[in-house]
Design a protein around this motif. Structure first.
Motif, PDB file in Angstrom:
ATOM      1  N   ALA A 162       0.836  -1.184   0.000  1.00  0.00           N
ATOM      2  CA  ALA A 162       0.000   0.000   0.000  1.00  0.00           C
ATOM      3  C   ALA A 162       0.878   1.244   0.000  1.00  0.00           C
ATOM      4  N   VAL A 163       0.294   2.344  -0.469  1.00  0.00           N
ATOM      5  CA  VAL A 163       0.962   3.643  -0.355  1.00  0.00           C
ATOM      6  C   VAL A 163       0.036   4.517   0.468  1.00  0.00           C
ATOM      7  N   ALA A 164       0.607   5.275   1.407  1.00  0.00           N
ATOM      8  CA  ALA A 164      -0.222   6.198   2.184  1.00  0.00           C
ATOM      9  C   ALA A 164       0.235   7.626   1.964  1.00  0.00           C
ATOM     10  N   LEU A 165      -0.745   8.502   1.774  1.00  0.00           N
ATOM     11  CA  LEU A 165      -0.471   9.939   1.764  1.00  0.00           C
ATOM     12  C   LEU A 165      -1.033  10.481   3.069  1.00  0.00           C
ATOM     13  N   LEU A 166      -0.162  11.086   3.866  1.00  0.00           N
ATOM     14  CA  LEU A 166      -0.611  11.640   5.142  1.00  0.00           C
ATOM     15  C   LEU A 166      -0.554  13.154   5.083  1.00  0.00           C
ATOM     16  N   VAL A 167      -1.709  13.767   5.291  1.00  0.00           N
ATOM     17  CA  VAL A 167      -1.807  15.225   5.155  1.00  0.00           C
ATOM     18  C   VAL A 167      -2.439  15.811   6.408  1.00  0.00           C
ATOM     19  N   SER A 168      -1.601  16.451   7.240  1.00  0.00           N
ATOM     20  CA  SER A 168      -2.144  17.008   8.480  1.00  0.00           C
ATOM     21  C   SER A 168      -1.564  18.390   8.725  1.00  0.00           C
ATOM     22  N   GLY A 169      -1.807  18.904   9.929  1.00  0.00           N
ATOM     23  CA  GLY A 169      -1.310  20.233  10.268  1.00  0.00           C
ATOM     24  C   GLY A 169       0.197  20.260  10.443  1.00  0.00           C
ATOM     25  N   GLY A 170       0.766  19.095  10.768  1.00  0.00           N
ATOM     26  CA  GLY A 170       2.203  19.049  11.011  1.00  0.00           C
ATOM     27  C   GLY A 170       2.972  18.243   9.975  1.00  0.00           C
ATOM     28  N   HIS A 171       2.267  17.467   9.147  1.00  0.00           N
ATOM     29  CA  HIS A 171       2.958  16.552   8.242  1.00  0.00           C
ATOM     30  C   HIS A 171       2.348  16.484   6.851  1.00  0.00           C
ATOM     31  N   THR A 172       3.212  16.242   5.881  1.00  0.00           N
ATOM     32  CA  THR A 172       2.791  15.900   4.526  1.00  0.00           C
ATOM     33  C   THR A 172       3.785  14.851   4.077  1.00  0.00           C
ATOM     34  N   GLU A 173       3.334  13.607   4.019  1.00  0.00           N
ATOM     35  CA  GLU A 173       4.275  12.511   3.784  1.00  0.00           C
ATOM     36  C   GLU A 173       3.677  11.466   2.864  1.00  0.00           C
ATOM     37  N   LEU A 174       4.543  10.806   2.126  1.00  0.00           N
ATOM     38  CA  LEU A 174       4.151   9.611   1.383  1.00  0.00           C
ATOM     39  C   LEU A 174       4.881   8.429   2.021  1.00  0.00           C
ATOM     40  N   ILE A 175       4.133   7.367   2.294  1.00  0.00           N
ATOM     41  CA  ILE A 175       4.711   6.198   2.957  1.00  0.00           C
ATOM     42  C   ILE A 175       4.509   4.985   2.061  1.00  0.00           C
ATOM     43  N   SER A 179       3.855  -3.991   4.685  1.00  0.00           N
ATOM     44  CA  SER A 179       2.938  -4.701   5.580  1.00  0.00           C
ATOM     45  C   SER A 179       2.770  -3.814   6.800  1.00  0.00           C
ATOM     46  N   TRP A 180       1.909  -4.229   7.741  1.00  0.00           N
ATOM     47  CA  TRP A 180       1.753  -3.408   8.945  1.00  0.00           C
ATOM     48  C   TRP A 180       3.054  -3.337   9.737  1.00  0.00           C
ATOM     49  N   ALA A 181       3.950  -4.287   9.460  1.00  0.00           N
ATOM     50  CA  ALA A 181       5.195  -4.320  10.226  1.00  0.00           C
ATOM     51  C   ALA A 181       6.358  -3.671   9.482  1.00  0.00           C
ATOM     52  N   GLU A 182       6.144  -3.304   8.228  1.00  0.00           N
ATOM     53  CA  GLU A 182       7.265  -2.787   7.447  1.00  0.00           C
ATOM     54  C   GLU A 182       6.828  -1.637   6.550  1.00  0.00           C
ATOM     55  N   MET A 183       7.252  -0.443   6.913  1.00  0.00           N
ATOM     56  CA  MET A 183       6.905   0.718   6.097  1.00  0.00           C
ATOM     57  C   MET A 183       8.029   1.739   6.128  1.00  0.00           C
ATOM     58  N   GLU A 184       8.097   2.558   5.058  1.00  0.00           N
ATOM     59  CA  GLU A 184       9.131   3.592   5.052  1.00  0.00           C
ATOM     60  C   GLU A 184       8.602   4.864   4.414  1.00  0.00           C
ATOM     61  N   THR A 287      -1.039  19.467  -6.698  1.00  0.00           N
ATOM     62  CA  THR A 287       0.276  19.045  -6.221  1.00  0.00           C
ATOM     63  C   THR A 287       0.199  17.683  -5.521  1.00  0.00           C
ATOM     64  N   LEU A 288      -0.780  17.550  -4.616  1.00  0.00           N
ATOM     65  CA  LEU A 288      -0.903  16.283  -3.868  1.00  0.00           C
ATOM     66  C   LEU A 288      -1.222  15.127  -4.811  1.00  0.00           C
ATOM     67  N   LEU A 289      -2.096  15.392  -5.772  1.00  0.00           N
ATOM     68  CA  LEU A 289      -2.472  14.335  -6.724  1.00  0.00           C
ATOM     69  C   LEU A 289      -1.284  13.898  -7.565  1.00  0.00           C
ATOM     70  N   THR A 290      -0.540  14.878  -8.073  1.00  0.00           N
ATOM     71  CA  THR A 290       0.577  14.549  -8.959  1.00  0.00           C
ATOM     72  C   THR A 290       1.623  13.698  -8.241  1.00  0.00           C
ATOM     73  N   LYS A 291       1.972  14.107  -7.027  1.00  0.00           N
ATOM     74  CA  LYS A 291       2.999  13.349  -6.292  1.00  0.00           C
ATOM     75  C   LYS A 291       2.485  11.960  -5.892  1.00  0.00           C
ATOM     76  N   THR A 292       1.213  11.887  -5.565  1.00  0.00           N
ATOM     77  CA  THR A 292       0.656  10.578  -5.199  1.00  0.00           C
ATOM     78  C   THR A 292       0.643   9.653  -6.415  1.00  0.00           C
ATOM     79  N   LYS A 293       0.298  10.206  -7.581  1.00  0.00           N
ATOM     80  CA  LYS A 293       0.328   9.390  -8.803  1.00  0.00           C
ATOM     81  C   LYS A 293       1.743   8.888  -9.071  1.00  0.00           C
ATOM     82  N   MET A 294       2.732   9.763  -8.854  1.00  0.00           N
ATOM     83  CA  MET A 294       4.132   9.333  -9.043  1.00  0.00           C
ATOM     84  C   MET A 294       4.461   8.162  -8.118  1.00  0.00           C
ATOM     85  N   ALA A 295       3.981   8.245  -6.875  1.00  0.00           N
ATOM     86  CA  ALA A 295       4.249   7.159  -5.913  1.00  0.00           C
ATOM     87  C   ALA A 295       3.540   5.877  -6.348  1.00  0.00           C
ATOM     88  N   ILE A 296       2.333   6.019  -6.888  1.00  0.00           N
ATOM     89  CA  ILE A 296       1.591   4.836  -7.349  1.00  0.00           C
ATOM     90  C   ILE A 296       2.338   4.172  -8.508  1.00  0.00           C
TER      91      ILE A 296
END
Ligand code: KG4
Ligand code: ZN
Length: 373
Positions: A162-175, A179-184, A287-296
């Motif tokens: 899976a790929v996660a996009l996290l968008v909050s007040g303190g973070h903008t990250e692609l992960i 598995s639930w035990a292995e992410m970067e 911007t968020l869409l483009t970077k997420t598509k790149m990650a996909i």
């Protein structure tokens, strides 16, 4: 009362300006996680921080200390674990909690410590383990809940990778999640977080904190009334080859644009505010869409998870769900609206995942910059 393999978890979240506690029933293993919310309570400090235009850590700390006990009692009562008014937190028996999990980071350290200390005291009193939870893992795990079917058994599986996009007040990250035990973490903002940009642009427009919902409402109105700004704001880092973001340039463009307007008129007209909100939001979405598509394209995931306060934004949600047209086999998971912003339900889930991973040894220590792994 509880079957073997089930656990009643008390999640505690105090990383920013929400004091939240949730009682969650958890079962299964990392391959088949199952959760059910038994009761949750939340006290928001948003009104208090509003006059300062943002969260003041020391005030947040004071408020968390004051509100943790009543929030705990409300959550336990909603979960039907306590019934009378005589329940006193440190003088009563364990009401049926098997494990406590608490956010240890990332977040504001003075705020984080209040939750950790409270969790430790309860853990000692009730003789249950206290497991540290990562707030960002919580935002990812927030998609595992289906609140509409409250009491029904919920089975929401995430197919990996899976790929996660996290968008909050303190973070903008692609992960990148194997598995639930292995992410970067594979991408992040080089300056402002996207929620922070929303909040700052809102302030420029004279709108109260938090600005995300305010901008969102204006942008929505602009779309309905077909109001659009001629001048385009930049879409930063759109053409960079990596998966990183930057929002400070966009924020500065908005600032200069508004300054220019003020040369001719004292106040920004309502129509201009609508235009600016929409154009800013469109730039963010693109911007968020483009970077997420790149990650996909790069990681070819089976599932896309989008978590964090900013995905409460309606236009952003709609645009992300439309990715299904480009990637028909991609499962797109977005949390229930009440679980997009900070809450303790997701922290109970993150703590359970940590527990299953064997993270029991990790220190119970606030870490403002805690990374995901
Ligand atoms: O995840 P969250 O509750 O807290 C952090 O961990 O930071 O996210 C809060 C952020 C704030 O910046 C807020 O303005 C933003 O989420 N937000 C929104 C919307 N609702 C909340 N941003 C855009 N549109 C919204 N509807
Ligand atoms: Zn958060």
């Amino acid at each position: 009362m509880w079957q073997y393999g089930q656990m009643i978890i008390l999640g505690i979240e105090t990383s920013c300006d929400e004091t939240a506690i949730s009682v969650v029933k958890a079962e299964g293993g990392l391959e088949d996680l199952r959760f059910e919310v038994l009761g949750s309570a939340l006290h928001s400090q948003v009104k208090m921080h509003e006059e300062f235009g943002g969260v003041v850590p020391m005030l947040a700390k004071r408020e968390h200390i004051k509100n943790l006990p009543p929030v705990l009692i409300e959550a336990l009562r909603k979960a039907n674990l306590i019934f009378n008014s005589e329940f006193s937190i440190f003088n009563s028996e364990n009401p049926g909690i098997d494990m406590i999990t608490v956010t240890v980071g990332p977040g504001l350290e003075p705020a984080l410590w209040t939750g950790i200390k409270f969790a430790e005291e309860l853990g000692q009193k009730w003789q249950v383990p206290v497991i540290p939870a990562n707030h960002m893992l919580g935002h990812i795990a927030s998609v595992l809940f289906e609140l509409e079917s409250t009491k029904a058994q919920v089975k929401k599986r995430v197919e990996f990778p899976a790929v996660a996009l996290l968008v909050s007040g303190g973070h903008t990250e692609l992960i990148n999640i194997k598995s639930w035990a292995e992410m970067e973490k594979v991408g992040e903002t080089k300056d402002d977080a996207v929620g922070e940009a929303f909040d700052k642009v809102a302030r420029m427009l004279g709108l109260p904190y938090p600005g995300g919902p305010q901008i969102s409402a204006l942008a929505e109105k602009a779309r309905q009334e077909s109001i659009q700004q001629e001048n385009k704001f930049p879409r930063p880092m759109l053409h960079s080859k990596d998966l990183n973001f930057s929002f400070s340039g966009l924020k500065t463009s908005v600032l200069y644009y508004i300054k220019n307007l003020r040369n001719t008129s004292e106040n920004i007209s309502q129509v201009k505010k609508l235009e600016i909100a929409r154009e800013f939001e469109d730039a963010v979405i693109e911007t968020l869409l483009t970077k997420t598509k790149m990650a996909i394209e790069k990681y070819d995931p089976k599932t896309l998870i989008i978590g964090g306060g900013v995905i409460a934004n309606k236009a952003l949600r709609e645009n992300f769900l439309k990715l299904k047209e480009i990637y028909p086999d991609l499962e797109i998971l977005i949390p229930e609206k009440s679980l997009t912003t900070d809450n303790a339900t997701m922290i109970a889930a993150a703590g359970f995942i940590e527990y299953l991973k064997g993270g029991k040894e990790t220190e119970l220590k606030a870490n403002g910059n805690l990374d995901i792994n």
